[in-house]
Design a protein around this motif. Structure first.
Motif, short mmCIF file in Angstrom:
data_model
loop_
_atom_site.label_atom_id
_atom_site.label_comp_id
_atom_site.label_asym_id
_atom_site.label_seq_id
_atom_site.Cartn_x
_atom_site.Cartn_y
_atom_site.Cartn_z
N SER A 247 61.57 62.81 9.69
CA SER A 247 62.33 62.74 8.27
C SER A 247 61.40 63.23 7.11
CB SER A 247 62.71 61.14 8.28
OG SER A 247 63.63 61.09 9.23
N GLY A 248 60.15 63.41 7.62
CA GLY A 248 59.25 64.00 6.40
C GLY A 248 59.03 62.73 5.24
N TRP A 249 58.61 61.61 5.56
CA TRP A 249 58.47 60.69 4.55
C TRP A 249 57.48 61.05 3.68
CZ3 TRP A 249 59.26 55.04 6.54
CH2 TRP A 249 60.66 54.91 7.17
N GLY A 250 56.31 61.33 4.33
CA GLY A 250 55.00 61.67 3.76
C GLY A 250 54.98 62.80 2.75
N ALA A 251 55.71 64.05 3.28
CA ALA A 251 55.81 65.18 2.70
C ALA A 251 56.75 65.13 1.27
CB ALA A 251 56.16 66.32 3.58
N LEU A 252 57.78 64.25 1.76
CA LEU A 252 58.73 64.38 0.52
C LEU A 252 58.03 63.49 -0.82
CD1 LEU A 252 61.79 64.68 0.04
CD2 LEU A 252 62.26 62.43 0.34
N ALA A 253 57.30 62.53 -0.45
CA ALA A 253 56.69 61.79 -1.63
C ALA A 253 55.47 62.67 -2.04
CB ALA A 253 55.92 60.56 -1.23
N ALA A 254 54.85 63.26 -1.28
CA ALA A 254 53.76 64.09 -1.86
C ALA A 254 54.19 65.36 -2.76
CB ALA A 254 52.95 64.72 -0.62
N ARG A 255 55.16 66.17 -2.28
CA ARG A 255 55.75 67.13 -3.09
C ARG A 255 56.30 66.73 -4.12
NH1 ARG A 255 53.73 70.73 -3.58
NH2 ARG A 255 55.45 72.39 -3.88
N LEU A 256 57.00 65.45 -4.21
CA LEU A 256 57.61 65.07 -5.49
C LEU A 256 56.63 64.61 -6.46
CD1 LEU A 256 60.43 62.38 -4.55
CD2 LEU A 256 60.71 64.39 -5.76
N GLU A 257 55.29 63.99 -6.30
CA GLU A 257 54.33 63.94 -7.00
C GLU A 257 53.79 65.17 -7.48
OE1 GLU A 257 51.98 61.28 -4.97
OE2 GLU A 257 53.06 59.49 -5.88
N ASP A 258 53.79 66.16 -6.61
CA ASP A 258 53.19 67.56 -7.30
C ASP A 258 54.44 68.08 -8.28
OD1 ASP A 258 51.11 67.07 -5.67
OD2 ASP A 258 51.92 68.38 -4.08
N LYS A 259 55.54 68.07 -8.03
CA LYS A 259 56.46 68.73 -8.77
C LYS A 259 56.74 68.03 -9.93
CE LYS A 259 58.43 71.48 -5.04
NZ LYS A 259 59.63 71.76 -4.36
N ALA A 260 56.93 66.62 -9.96
CA ALA A 260 57.38 65.71 -10.94
C ALA A 260 56.29 64.88 -11.21
CB ALA A 260 58.41 64.80 -10.68
N SER A 261 55.07 65.42 -11.76
CA SER A 261 53.79 64.84 -11.95
C SER A 261 54.01 63.84 -13.15
CB SER A 261 52.76 65.84 -12.40
OG SER A 261 51.43 64.99 -12.68
N GLY A 262 53.69 62.57 -12.87
CA GLY A 262 53.70 61.43 -14.09
C GLY A 262 55.19 60.99 -14.32
N ARG A 263 56.10 61.42 -13.32
CA ARG A 263 57.47 60.88 -13.44
C ARG A 263 57.95 60.25 -12.12
NH1 ARG A 263 61.49 64.88 -13.78
NH2 ARG A 263 60.21 66.78 -13.33
N VAL A 264 57.21 59.99 -11.24
CA VAL A 264 57.51 59.35 -9.94
C VAL A 264 56.64 58.06 -10.03
CG1 VAL A 264 57.13 59.43 -7.45
CG2 VAL A 264 57.36 61.63 -8.68
N VAL A 265 57.64 57.18 -9.85
CA VAL A 265 57.29 55.47 -9.81
C VAL A 265 57.47 54.89 -8.41
CG1 VAL A 265 57.98 53.46 -10.78
CG2 VAL A 265 58.17 55.49 -12.16
N ARG A 266 56.39 54.45 -7.98
CA ARG A 266 56.00 53.78 -6.69
C ARG A 266 56.68 52.20 -6.82
NH1 ARG A 266 54.12 56.36 -1.98
NH2 ARG A 266 53.42 58.21 -2.47
N VAL A 267 57.58 51.81 -6.07
CA VAL A 267 58.18 50.36 -6.46
C VAL A 267 57.65 49.70 -5.21
CG1 VAL A 267 59.79 51.00 -7.92
CG2 VAL A 267 60.49 50.81 -5.61
N ASP A 268 57.61 48.21 -5.25
CA ASP A 268 57.60 47.37 -4.15
C ASP A 268 58.61 47.52 -3.21
OD1 ASP A 268 56.62 45.49 -2.49
OD2 ASP A 268 56.72 44.08 -3.83
N PRO A 269 58.48 47.91 -1.93
CA PRO A 269 59.60 47.94 -1.14
C PRO A 269 60.22 46.83 -0.58
CG PRO A 269 57.52 48.58 0.32
CD PRO A 269 57.26 48.36 -1.26
N ALA A 270 59.41 45.62 -0.83
CA ALA A 270 59.89 44.22 -0.40
C ALA A 270 61.47 44.15 -0.74
CB ALA A 270 58.87 43.14 -0.70
N TYR A 271 62.26 43.85 0.23
CA TYR A 271 63.71 43.33 0.16
C TYR A 271 64.40 44.09 -0.50
CZ TYR A 271 61.31 38.84 1.14
OH TYR A 271 60.69 37.78 1.55
#
Length: 344
Positions: A247-271
């Motif tokens: 499913s490309g989880w890692g590549a999706l997050a990495a490319r998002l942070e490259d293309k939308a630098s400073g606009r990607v927010v990582r949130v706590d996945p709990a619940y």
């Protein structure tokens, strides 16, 4: 390097610039290993990561021949033609020539592209990554990473069986392995293309993108264990690992942070998958299946992945609000009121 080239004629026949750059890359890899979380450099196996890097590229070392072809000057080789798939940026100083397992050669020019500009619409989106649905958006969209067709999947299994019966070092094994590598490369190319298109769509359409802060490397680690302490449910865990990587989880997050630098927010996945996006109540029994979510507190029903994506959007909006501005509307968390509602 100079002394080694003087003693070994086969070493002197190659480009000294390429060899010196290989030593610099190795020194940098070792420094990264001792300084940070990078892995220790290992010996390269034949057929894996074949290639070299050329630095100090001059403006005349790359030229375009036609709409679809160009040439690059390779030390000790001369002019080599390649398919002009995209424009070569101005001022490139280095490029890397690689050969993948499928036998395809690539040339990549080192240039950092500019991030995708924000649309300025104030929109926030949550992205929930999964296996059945590769990426579910809080807007209700569900994105699926492409996979091999049914006929290609059958051929892949057939090639795996043939490869297991081949004698190591034989010509037949080399042919079967090459066919297997070409099929796997086709699958990887489709996945990379999907990642690029999906991340560009998200970066160009939303000002803030919320994703779960997942440690994909740890999640996809093998469960085999050791001889002294063998793991349990190894085959089941291996199937989950393949689904995550497919499913490309890692590549999706990495490319998002490259293309939308400073606009990607990582949130706590709990619940995030157990909380109702309408009322904020957490209930372990609310997720009836992989695709269906039904809240027993307020009666809200919907797709489970989209519900999780909306919770991610709410968390990302609140994180941005706490940092930059007014809070974005979303469900307010409520404490459990009965034995049906579990803790957060």
């Amino acid at each position: 390097m100079t002394e080694a080239r003087a003693v070994n004629p086969w070493l002197a026949a190659a480009s000294q610039t390429v060899q010196q750059q290989a030593l610099r890359d190795f020194a940098q890899a070792m420094a990264n290993f001792f300084r940070g979380p990078h892995r220790r450099p290992s010996w390269r196996r034949a057929g894996r990561h074949e290639g070299f890097r050329v630095v100090a590229v001059k403006p005349g070392d790359v030229r375009r021949l036609s709409r679809s072809s160009g040439e690059v000057r390779v030390p000790k080789v001369g002019w080599v033609r390649f398919r002009w798939s995209r424009a070569v940026p101005e001022g490139v100083k280095s490029y890397r020539v690689t050969c993948e397992r499928a036998g395809r050669w690539h040339v990549a020019f080192a240039a950092v592209p500019d991030p995708v500009p924000a649309p300025g619409n104030g929109a926030v989106v949550g992205v929930d990554r999964g296996v059945a649905v590769s990426a579910a958006l809080s807007t209700g969209e569900r994105l699926h990473a492409p996979r091999l067709r049914e006929s290609e999947a059958r051929r892949l299994v057939l090639l795996q069986r043939r490869l297991a019966r081949c004698k190591r070092g034989s010509n037949r094994r080399w042919k079967v392995r090459s066919a297997f590598a070409r099929l796997k490369a086709r699958d990887a190319d489709r996945r990379r293309d999907w990642v690029e298109k999906s991340t560009t769509y998200l970066a160009a359409g939303f000002d803030v993108i919320g994703i779960e802060g997942l440690d994909v490397r740890s999640m996809t680690a093998s469960a085999r264990g050791t001889v002294a302490t063998p793991g349990s449910r190894v085959r089941q865990k291996a199937g989950v690992n393949r689904g995550i990587l497919r499913s490309g989880w890692g590549a999706l997050a990495a490319r998002l942070e490259d293309k939308a630098s400073g606009r990607v927010v990582r949130v706590d996945p709990a619940y995030t998958s157990l909380r109702c996006s309408a009322c904020g109540v957490v209930d372990r029994e609310a997720r009836e299946s992989q695709a269906r979510f039904s809240c027993r507190a307020c009666g809200h029903t919907g797709n489970a992945d989209v519900n999780a994506a909306r919770n991610i959007k709410t968390a990302a909006g609140r994180a941005v609000a706490a940092r930059e501005g007014p809070c974005i509307s979303g469900p307010v968390h409520r404490e459990p009121q009965s034995d049906l509602l579990l803790s957060t």
